[in-house]
Scaffold this motif. Structure first.
Motif, PDB file in Angstrom:
ATOM      1  N   ASN A  96     -10.903   6.498   5.079  1.00 33.00           N
ATOM      2  CA  ASN A  96     -10.973   6.806   6.508  1.00 33.00           C
ATOM      3  C   ASN A  96     -12.405   6.562   6.974  1.00 33.00           C
ATOM      4  O   ASN A  96     -13.355   7.015   6.328  1.00 33.00           O
ATOM      5  N   ARG A 127     -10.619  -3.689   4.607  1.00 29.86           N
ATOM      6  CA  ARG A 127      -9.353  -4.391   4.787  1.00 29.86           C
ATOM      7  C   ARG A 127      -9.348  -5.689   3.973  1.00 29.86           C
ATOM      8  O   ARG A 127      -8.359  -6.040   3.333  1.00 29.86           O
ATOM      9  N   GLY A 148      -3.444  -2.111  13.310  1.00 30.19           N
ATOM     10  CA  GLY A 148      -2.328  -2.296  12.390  1.00 30.19           C
ATOM     11  C   GLY A 148      -2.693  -3.153  11.200  1.00 30.19           C
ATOM     12  O   GLY A 148      -2.172  -2.954  10.094  1.00 30.19           O
ATOM     13  N   TRP A 165      -4.307  -0.831   8.771  1.00 31.66           N
ATOM     14  CA  TRP A 165      -3.374   0.093   8.129  1.00 31.66           C
ATOM     15  C   TRP A 165      -2.582  -0.582   7.015  1.00 31.66           C
ATOM     16  O   TRP A 165      -2.332   0.022   5.981  1.00 31.66           O
ATOM     17  N   ASP A 166      -2.175  -1.831   7.242  1.00 32.14           N
ATOM     18  CA  ASP A 166      -1.422  -2.587   6.237  1.00 32.14           C
ATOM     19  C   ASP A 166      -2.131  -3.928   6.071  1.00 32.14           C
ATOM     20  O   ASP A 166      -1.870  -4.886   6.783  1.00 32.14           O
ATOM     21  N   LEU A 173       0.422   5.294  12.937  1.00 32.08           N
ATOM     22  CA  LEU A 173      -0.332   5.328  11.693  1.00 32.08           C
ATOM     23  C   LEU A 173       0.581   5.697  10.537  1.00 32.08           C
ATOM     24  O   LEU A 173       1.242   6.741  10.574  1.00 32.08           O
ATOM     25  N   PRO A 174       0.646   4.867   9.479  1.00 34.49           N
ATOM     26  CA  PRO A 174       1.510   5.211   8.334  1.00 34.49           C
ATOM     27  C   PRO A 174       0.937   6.368   7.538  1.00 34.49           C
ATOM     28  O   PRO A 174      -0.228   6.751   7.709  1.00 34.49           O
ATOM     29  N   PRO A 232      -2.238   4.720   4.881  1.00 35.87           N
ATOM     30  CA  PRO A 232      -2.775   3.426   5.301  1.00 35.87           C
ATOM     31  C   PRO A 232      -3.791   2.889   4.292  1.00 35.87           C
ATOM     32  O   PRO A 232      -4.403   3.655   3.542  1.00 35.87           O
ATOM     33  N   ASP A 233      -3.950   1.575   4.287  1.00 36.55           N
ATOM     34  CA  ASP A 233      -5.004   0.988   3.446  1.00 36.55           C
ATOM     35  C   ASP A 233      -6.365   1.495   3.887  1.00 36.55           C
ATOM     36  O   ASP A 233      -7.197   1.890   3.067  1.00 36.55           O
ATOM     37  N   ASN A 285      -8.005   3.696   7.466  1.00 39.21           N
ATOM     38  CA  ASN A 285      -7.794   4.271   8.796  1.00 39.21           C
ATOM     39  C   ASN A 285      -9.130   4.305   9.527  1.00 39.21           C
ATOM     40  O   ASN A 285     -10.124   4.800   8.993  1.00 39.21           O
ATOM     41  N   GLY A 290      -0.907  -0.008  16.903  1.00 35.89           N
ATOM     42  CA  GLY A 290      -1.059  -1.007  15.860  1.00 35.89           C
ATOM     43  C   GLY A 290      -1.459  -2.368  16.376  1.00 35.89           C
ATOM     44  O   GLY A 290      -2.022  -3.178  15.631  1.00 35.89           O
TER      45      GLY A 290
END
Length: 619
Positions: A34, A53, A228, A231-232, A245-246, A249-250, A252, A323
Motif C-alpha cells: 500500500n 506494478r 485498476g 490492483w491487477d 478495490l479487490p 491487490p498487487d 494499492n 479502476g
C-alpha cells in the motif's frame, strides 16, 4: 515469501526530490503493498506504485531503476525549475513567486527579492520610476546651485522616490493580476501542461503522466496508467477496469486531495459517483491522451433516470469508475499547492437544493492541495494489529539543537527507543504575520501532529531535516543541493530498513530491555495500545447498550422491533434480528471481560489512543 510494507509520504513541493532514493533503498528489502501520500508525496507515491506494478507484472526492477534516475535527471539543465511552466497570463506572477518565496540569488536578500519584482513587471517598474527619475534629474542639475548638504538630501529623496514609485507600481500590477488573472487560471499560476507548446515533455503533468506510464511498464503512448492496472498488474491494460478495490491487490495507491467547495478532504480514488468533468476544461491540466482516455472510459449511466440526467449534463461527463481512473489525474488533484498550482475543477449537482422531478444543473467543485487538510496522512492503511510495517517519511526544519551536518545520515531522525517519543515542535512567533501563520498551521496540521506522536506511529516515521534553502518553494535549487537531498533520502530509506527488516520471531538474540525500535516492538506496541483503546471503547458501548435512559427501550428491543417490519431506515434483514441482538450482547460480555483485566491499563504506551468512528474519505 516476500516481506511486504506500506509507505506514506508527506507533502512538500520540491522536497519530494528526497523520496525516490528512499523508495529505491526500501525496495531492496521490501515489496510495497500500500502506497500513499499528499501533494509532492503523492507524486512519489504514484511513481512507487507504478514501479511496484512493473515488478508484480513480470518480476522486473526496471521501474525502481527508473525512479532512482529521477533525481539525476532533474539536476540537469535546471529541469526541476522548468517543470513548473506558468500559463501565458500568469508568467509575471510566477516570476514574483519565485523571486519572493524562492532562494535569493545574492545577498542582501531583500535587494535580490526587490530586483525580482522589477524582473517580473518591467513595464510597470519603468512607469513607476518616471516621477522619481524626473526628480533625480532636477536634483542633479542643481548640484552647483545648492549647498552640499541640501543637494545630498535631495539626492536621497529622489532615489527613495524612484524606489517607492517602482514598488507601488509593481504592487498595483501584482494586485491586478492576482485578482483577475489568477482567478481565470483556476486560482493558480501553473496548470500542468505548457500552454504555448502542449508537446513540451518538461511540464509537470506531461512529464508525470509519461513517467508513470514508462515506470509501470506501459508501452502504448495512448494508454495512461490507471488504478485498476495497479490492483491487477497482469491484467490486459485495454480491458475494462475493475469497479472496486479487490481484496488482495498487487499494489494499492491512495492520496489525499481537498475539496474546497465542500470544505473536506477526499481520499482518491473515490467510490462516490457524484463527480463529473468537462473535457475542454481539463485540457490545460493534462496531456491529450489522458483526457481522451477519461472521455472513452467515463462512467455510463446505470438507470434510465441517470441516462436522462447525463444527457442534461452534456458536454460534461461522469468521472470514470475507480479502476479506470488515470493515476496522474488523482495525483495532480492532490498536488495543487495553492497559488503556485491551479486548483482542479470537477462538477457536481447541489442536491441540498433539489426539487422533486427537477434535474439540478451541475456546479463547479474545486479541488486543491491535499496538504490543506492532511499533509501527512500517516493513518492511511492503518489497522488495529498491522500485518507488516507502514513506513512514514516526514519533513521538518532543522531543530536549533541539531544543526545541519556534512554526513547526510545524521540529517535524518528516527526514535531509537520507546521512551524517546516525538516531542511537540515549538512554532515560535513574535509578529502578527507569524501569529497568523501559526493559526493556519494549527488548523492545517493538528491532526497529523497529534497522530504522529502516538506509540505505534511515532516509531515508524523517519524525519528528514531540511534547511531554509532546501525543498519547499525553492524551485531553482542548484545541483549541489539536489545531490545532498538525494543522499539524505537514501539515508532515510536505509534507516527504516535497518529498524524493520528483521521479522518478529521472538529471537533469543533480542537485545536486553529497553528494546530498540524494530518490527517485533512495533507489533507489541500496537497490541497494547489497541487493547487499551478497545477496553475503553467497549465499556462505553456496554453502558449505552444496557442502561438507556428511561423511558427509552433497550437496544435489544430496538433490534428485534425491525423483525419482519422495517420500522426505520437501514433495517436489519428479516430473520436476522435475534442473531444480531445476540452478537450485540456478546460484545457487551467482551467488555465485561476486558474490564476484569486491570493489567490492560497498566503501563500503557503514552499518549494513549482512542477509538472513534469517522467517515470514509473515499465516499
Amino acid at each position: 515469501m516476500p516481506r511486504f510494507c506500506d509507505i506514506v509520504m508527506k507533502g512538500g513541493i520540491t522536497s519530494g526530490i528526497i523520496y525516490p532514493a528512499a523508495v529505491v533503498e526500501i525496495a531492496k528489502t521490501f515489496v510495497f503493498k500500500n502506497v500513499g501520500g499528499t501533494s509532492a508525496g503523492a507524486i512519489a507515491a504514484a511513481l512507487t506504485a507504478a514501479a511496484e506494478r512493473c515488478r508484480a507484472a513480470g518480476g522486473s526492477t526496471a521501474g525502481f531503476e527508473r525512479i532512482g534516475a529521477i533525481p539525476g535527471w532533474l539536476m540537469q539543465d535546471n529541469r526541476l525549475f522548468r517543470l513548473f511552466v506558468p500559463s501565458t497570463s500568469t508568467a509575471s506572477l510566477f516570476k514574483i513567486l519565485t523571486a519572493l518565496a524562492g532562494r535569493p540569488r545574492f545577498q542582501p536578500a531583500v535587494v535580490a527579492k526587490w530586483l525580482g519584482l522589477l524582473w517580473a513587471y518591467p513595464l510597470a517598474s519603468l512607469l513607476g520610476a518616471v516621477p522619481g527619475v524626473v526628480l533625480l534629474a532636477v536634483v542633479l542639475r542643481t548640484q552647483n546651485a545648492l549647498a552640499t548638504w541640501a543637494w545630498v538630501i535631495g539626492l536621497i529623496v529622489a532615489t527613495l522616490a524612484v524606489v517607492a514609485g517602482i514598488t507601488i507600481a509593481v504592487a498595483v500590477a501584482l494586485v491586478r493580476d492576482v485578482l483577475r488573472k489568477l482567478q481565470a487560471n483556476g486560482f493558480g499560476i501553473v496548470t500542468g501542461v505548457d500552454e504555448a507548446n502542449r508537446a513540451n515533455p518538461i511540464a509537470l503533468s506531461t512529464w508525470l503522466a509519461n513517467e508513470l506510464d514508462r515506470t509501470a511498464g506501459i508501452a502504448d503512448p495512448t494508454i495512461p496508467l490507471t488504478f485498476g492496472m495497479l490492483w491487477d498488474a497482469k491484467r490486459d491494460v485495454v480491458a475494462d477496469g475493475l469497479t472496486q478495490l479487490p481484496d488482495d491487490p498487487d499494489v494499492n495507491l491512495e492520496m489525499i486531495t481537498t475539496n474546497l467547495t465542500w470544505g473536506r478532504p477526499y481520499n482518491f480514488p473515490v467510490t462516490t459517483r457524484v463527480f463529473f468533468f468537462d473535457p475542454a476544461e481539463l485540457k490545460p491540466y493534462f496531456p491529450d491522451y489522458v483526457v481522451d482516455w477519461m472521455v472513452k472510459r467515463s462512467r455510463p449511466p446505470a438507470t434510465p433516470q441517470e441516462a436522462a440526467n447525463f444527457a442534461h449534463y452534456a458536454p460534461k461527463l461522469a468521472l470514470p469508475l475507480m479502476g479506470d481512473l488515470p493515476v496522474v489525474f488523482a495525483t495532480r488533484m492532490s498536488l495543487a499547492f495553492p497559488v503556485l498550482l491551479s486548483a482542479v475543477p470537477l462538477w457536481a449537482a447541489d442536491f441540498s437544493q433539489a426539487q422533486p422531478g427537477v434535474t439540478r444543473d451541475l456546479e463547479r467543485v474545486w479541488f486543491s492541495d491535499g496538504g490543506i487538510s492532511s499533509n501527512f496522512p500517516i493513518t492511511l492503511f492503518d489497522s488495529p494489529l498491522p500485518r507488516w510495517p507502514t513506513f512514514g517519511i516526514s519533513l521538518a526544519a532543522f531543530p536549533p539543537n541539531h544543526p545541519q551536518r556534512p554526513n547526510e545520515a545524521e540529517n535524518v531522525y528516527m526514535i531509537a527507543r520507546n521512551s524517546a517519543g516525538r516531542l511537540p515542535v515549538f512554532n515560535r512567533f513574535a509578529t502578527v504575520p507569524q501569529f497568523l501563520g501559526a493559526v493556519f498551521g494549527a488548523a492545517q496540521n493538528w491532526g497529523d501532529n497529534t497522530q504522529s506522536v502516538l506509540p505505534g506511529f511515532r516509531d515508524r516515521i523517519a524525519t528528514v531535516f531540511l534547511a531554509a534553502d532546501e525543498g519547499g518553494l525553492n524551485l531553482d535549487m542548484p545541483p549541489a543541493i539536489l545531490e545532498r537531498l538525494e543522499k539524505r533520502g537514501s539515508a532515510a530509506g536505509a534507516l527504516m530498513v535497518q529498524h524493520f527488516e528483521n521479522p518478529s520471531v521472538l529471537s533469543p538474540q533480542r537485545p536486553p530491555l529497553p528494546p530498540g525500535i524494530d518490527w517485533e516492538n512495533q507489533r507489541w506496541l500496537r497490541f497494547r495500545s489497541t487493547m487499551g483503546a478497545l477496553k475503553n471503547y467497549l465499556a462505553h458501548y456496554a453502558l449505552g447498550l444496557r442502561t438507556p435512559q428511561a423511558p427509552d427501550v433497550p437496544y435489544d428491543d430496538l433490534i428485534r422491533a425491525t423483525e419482519g417490519r422495517p420500522t426505520w431506515s437501514y433495517p436489519i434483514a428479516p430473520g436476522a434480528g435475534a442473531a444480531v441482538a445476540g452478537l450485540a450482547q456478546q460484545a457487551a460480555v467482551l467488555a465485561d471481560g476486558l474490564h476484569t483485566q486491570p493489567t490492560l491499563d497498566d503501563e500503557l504506551p503514552h499518549p494513549s489512543p482512542v477509538l472513534v468512528l469517522r467517515p470514509d474519505l473515499r465516499s
